[in-house]
Scaffold this active site. Structure first.
Site, mmCIF file in Angstrom:
data_model
loop_
_atom_site.group_PDB
_atom_site.id
_atom_site.type_symbol
_atom_site.label_atom_id
_atom_site.label_comp_id
_atom_site.label_asym_id
_atom_site.label_seq_id
_atom_site.Cartn_x
_atom_site.Cartn_y
_atom_site.Cartn_z
ATOM 1 N N CYS A 42 0.901 -1.348 -0.200
ATOM 2 C CA CYS A 42 0.045 -0.212 -0.375
ATOM 3 C C CYS A 42 0.314 1.350 -0.176
ATOM 4 O O CYS A 42 2.093 1.288 0.230
ATOM 5 C CB CYS A 42 -1.157 -0.274 1.037
ATOM 6 S SG CYS A 42 -1.922 -1.402 1.621
ATOM 7 N N VAL A 49 -4.190 -7.920 -1.597
ATOM 8 C CA VAL A 49 -3.428 -8.870 -0.946
ATOM 9 C C VAL A 49 -3.975 -9.612 -0.563
ATOM 10 O O VAL A 49 -4.299 -10.898 -0.747
ATOM 11 C CB VAL A 49 -1.569 -8.424 -1.124
ATOM 12 C CG1 VAL A 49 -1.300 -9.945 -1.217
ATOM 13 C CG2 VAL A 49 -1.380 -7.876 -2.293
ATOM 14 N N ASN A 101 2.358 -0.703 5.657
ATOM 15 C CA ASN A 101 2.325 -0.835 4.182
ATOM 16 C C ASN A 101 3.381 -1.670 4.218
ATOM 17 O O ASN A 101 4.124 -1.958 5.056
ATOM 18 C CB ASN A 101 2.697 0.368 3.403
ATOM 19 C CG ASN A 101 3.863 -0.026 2.566
ATOM 20 O OD1 ASN A 101 3.526 -1.029 1.547
ATOM 21 N ND2 ASN A 101 5.001 1.076 2.328
ATOM 22 N N GLU A 157 4.053 -6.949 4.698
ATOM 23 C CA GLU A 157 3.521 -7.671 4.402
ATOM 24 C C GLU A 157 4.443 -8.750 5.532
ATOM 25 O O GLU A 157 6.070 -8.595 5.307
ATOM 26 C CB GLU A 157 4.140 -8.966 2.953
ATOM 27 C CG GLU A 157 2.789 -8.303 1.867
ATOM 28 C CD GLU A 157 1.782 -9.188 1.626
ATOM 29 O OE1 GLU A 157 1.158 -9.224 3.238
ATOM 30 O OE2 GLU A 157 0.726 -8.373 1.088
ATOM 31 N N GLY A 197 14.886 -12.355 -7.180
ATOM 32 C CA GLY A 197 15.353 -12.553 -6.690
ATOM 33 C C GLY A 197 16.833 -11.929 -5.512
ATOM 34 O O GLY A 197 17.815 -11.936 -5.865
#
Length: 611
Positions: free
Chosen positions: A2, A53, A77, A79, A378
């Site tokens: 976000c 999400v 904001n 995860e 990665g």
């Protein structure tokens, strides 16, 4: 993922400034295209733009929770990758949950642990919690610095946001660049000093830092930094631990309520992530993983081998996609589009950046977003595990400068005589500040001590530049990109790993190769490192040269600084650039592209120079 922002005014009722708050919110709409919300409590406002999400229904923000005669409000904001562990811990302590979003977990972790909650979070994030009764604002950034969080202390109060443009939109901060900002742009760029927002009076929380604002005072604290510890594992144990930590990081980052895909370059790092995810999918009866790669029109025709890029990627991508049984999609970029995307790349980053490496990622993510909302990539293995040539070349390793920008000569050559006279001194001091702060053990050998310094240089500089690029260029299209190699557990482990183990078999990232040699194809595991693909087509040089010639013939703020003769020398003699401007990829076409971006930045942001 976000976009967030917050404003605390010293004497204004922000409910009377709805237009300002709404305009600020709009600047974050690309980061959060799905939902938006604004919370106002007299002189305090929190702004949120959401990219959905996880838990669409119960993850709405700003999120409010009342407890212990206090009301807490969060904008978040990021995860969180240990969500379930923390949720279960909080349940045992009596907390109840309305949904399964990580936002609710973070908020209740703050309610339970206060400022110390940051130490218990494993993820990529930037968030703020407001305590309504005590009028206290807490802002926090993840350990590694994957998610951005800028702020400015002004005469009106404090303002913070995920992006610089949001702070500027408030009108509280003017787009001014002073001498220090110009040193950052011309002598360090596209990197910048940790915490430095380049614009005057704009700063950024450091990786692993949080701050508290109360009664007009801002207090900052570090909850994470690189610490030297004795490494007691055997090489065999190190191999097992690297495999476990990385596999666990990838699997934790597969959590999503929306479609998820993978970047695949054919290199070691993206191949490990792709193969690990593919095995997890098959184990759980899920559909094949979907992978994406980027290429440029006619690039193979003009590809030239070099120390930094010894092989092209396409054959390895095909090999890895077949091995992991993925559905693969190649996105081919046009060089004209690449040059035109230099402009929105500036808007994405709020600064001139990594030029075509930025613009290509911007275009790449735009295409992926048509089908996916989340991707894994990665980034950062090279910084942590010694993947770059400067880790292995003894001459470069012990040089007293940044290894990716060893000479300031080319930078100096494009400036007018007498402009920014202390540029070289400024850069060297930044270098010294970093190596002198590197934590070491008294038992470290000369090589071990230098490797800690090199790790710190890469972690706090080169890696931050790449992470900033990844976040800003992906979120510009509302695509969330996760970076499993940035799991802080892996970072801590790598910092303390002896070089002879890290460079197993004398190879760059040797320990990582050994950890996955029985899982990946031999040719992938032992392939020499190849960087993010850039265009080799001479058409790109022609396009950039034409644009820069037009800039040189116009009266602009940038031209007050540039040496026309120095810039024309790059246009006319591109082969004379013996040392890249920055890193492995910025040579003549990219230096010209950087000038193009700077010119656009000065105009777009209406930048004033203060010398």
């Amino acid at each position: 993922m976000c976009g967030i922002a917050g404003v605390v005014s010293k004497n204004k009722d922000l409910s009377e400034n709805i237009k300002m708050l709404s305009d600020m919110s709009k600047t974050l709409s690309r980061r959060g295209p799905d939902e938006n919300g604004i919370f106002i409590d007299h002189n305090t406002a929190l702004i949120h733009r959401r990219l959905v999400v996880i838990d669409k229904k119960n993850g709405k923000q700003p999120m409010i929770c009342g407890m212990n005669r206090e009301k807490y409000v969060i904008v978040y904001n990021g995860e969180l990758y240990n969500t379930e562990e923390l949720r279960n811990e909080l349940k045992r302590r009596g907390y109840k949950f309305k949904g399964h979003s990580d936002t609710e977990v973070v908020l209740k972790m703050y309610i339970e642990y206060g400022e110390k909650c940051a130490e218990r979070l494993n993820g990529i994030f930037a968030f703020s919690v407001y305590e309504m009764k005590s009028k206290k604002i807490f802002i926090c950034r993840d350990r590694i610095g994957v998610k951005p969080l800028f702020y400015s202390k002004t005469k009106y109060g404090i303002i913070f946001a995920s992006e610089i443009k949001t702070i500027l939109k408030s009108g509280w901060v003017k787009p001014i660049v002073d001498e220090e900002g110009l040193y950052e742009i011309f002598f360090l760029g596209p990197a910048r000093t940790a915490g430095n927002g380049v614009f005057k009076n704009i700063e950024e929380l450091l990786p692993g830092e949080y701050a508290v604002y109360k009664n007009g005072h801002l207090t900052k604290s570090r909850y994470f930094k690189l610490e030297a510890k004795e490494f007691t594992d055997t090489p065999e144990e190190a191999i097992e631990n690297v495999r476990y930590l990385l596999t666990d990081a990838v699997e934790k980052q597969l959590a999503s309520d929306v479609p998820l895909c993978f970047f695949l370059s054919g290199g070691l790092d993206s191949s490990i992530i792709t193969k690990t995810a593919s095995r997890y999918y098959k184990k759980h009866g899920m559909d094949n993983a979907v992978t994406y790669s980027v290429e440029y029109k006619d690039n193979l025709k003009f590809f030239e081998k070099s120390l930094f890029q010894p092989t092209a990627d396409r054959e390895y991508i095909k090999m890895m996609s077949q091995n992991a049984d993925t559905t693969h999609r190649e996105i081919i970029l046009d060089n004209n589009d690449l040059a035109e995307a230099l402009y929105p790349a500036v808007e994405a980053r709020d600064l001139a950046g990594y030029v075509d490496v930025d613009s290509s990622l911007l275009l790449f993510c735009k295409e992926i977003k048509k089908d996916y909302t989340v991707a894994l990539s990665g980034e950062c293995a090279d910084e942590l595990f010694g993947g770059y040539p400067w880790y292995h070349n003894q001459e470069i390793l012990f040089e007293d400068n940044f290894p990716w920008s060893r000479s300031q000569e080319i930078r100096r050559s494009i400036l007018k005589k007498g402009i920014l006279p202390k540029g070289e001194e400024y850069v060297h001091q930044k270098y010294l500040d970093t190596v002198n702060a590197a934590d070491k053990l008294s038992t470290d050998s000369e090589l071990s001590a230098r490797m800690r310094e090199m790790f710190s240089l890469n972690f706090y500089w080169f890696m931050q530049c790449l992470l900033d690029r990844k976040d800003r260029c992906s979120m510009f299209s509302g695509l969330e990109v996760r970076v499993p190699f940035c799991d802080y557990r892996l970072v801590e482990y790598a910092y303390n790993m002896p070089w002879e183990i890290k460079a197993y078999n004398g190879r760059e990232k040797g320990i990582v190769r050994k950890a996955f040699e029985d899982i990946l194809p031999y040719d992938i595991v032992w392939r020499k490192k190849s960087p993010y693909p850039k265009t080799h087509n001479p058409e790109y040089m022609r396009i950039c040269s034409k644009k820069v010639k037009e800039i040189l013939n116009n009266k602009t703020a940038l031209n007050e600084l540039l040496s026309k003769k120095g810039v024309e020398s790059i246009i006319n003699h591109p082969e004379s650039i013996s040392s890249p401007w920055y890193g492995q990829l910025m040579k003549a076409p990219q230096i010209l592209a950087y000038i193009i971006q700077l010119d656009y930045w000065f105009k777009k942001y209406k930048v004033d120079i203060e010398l």
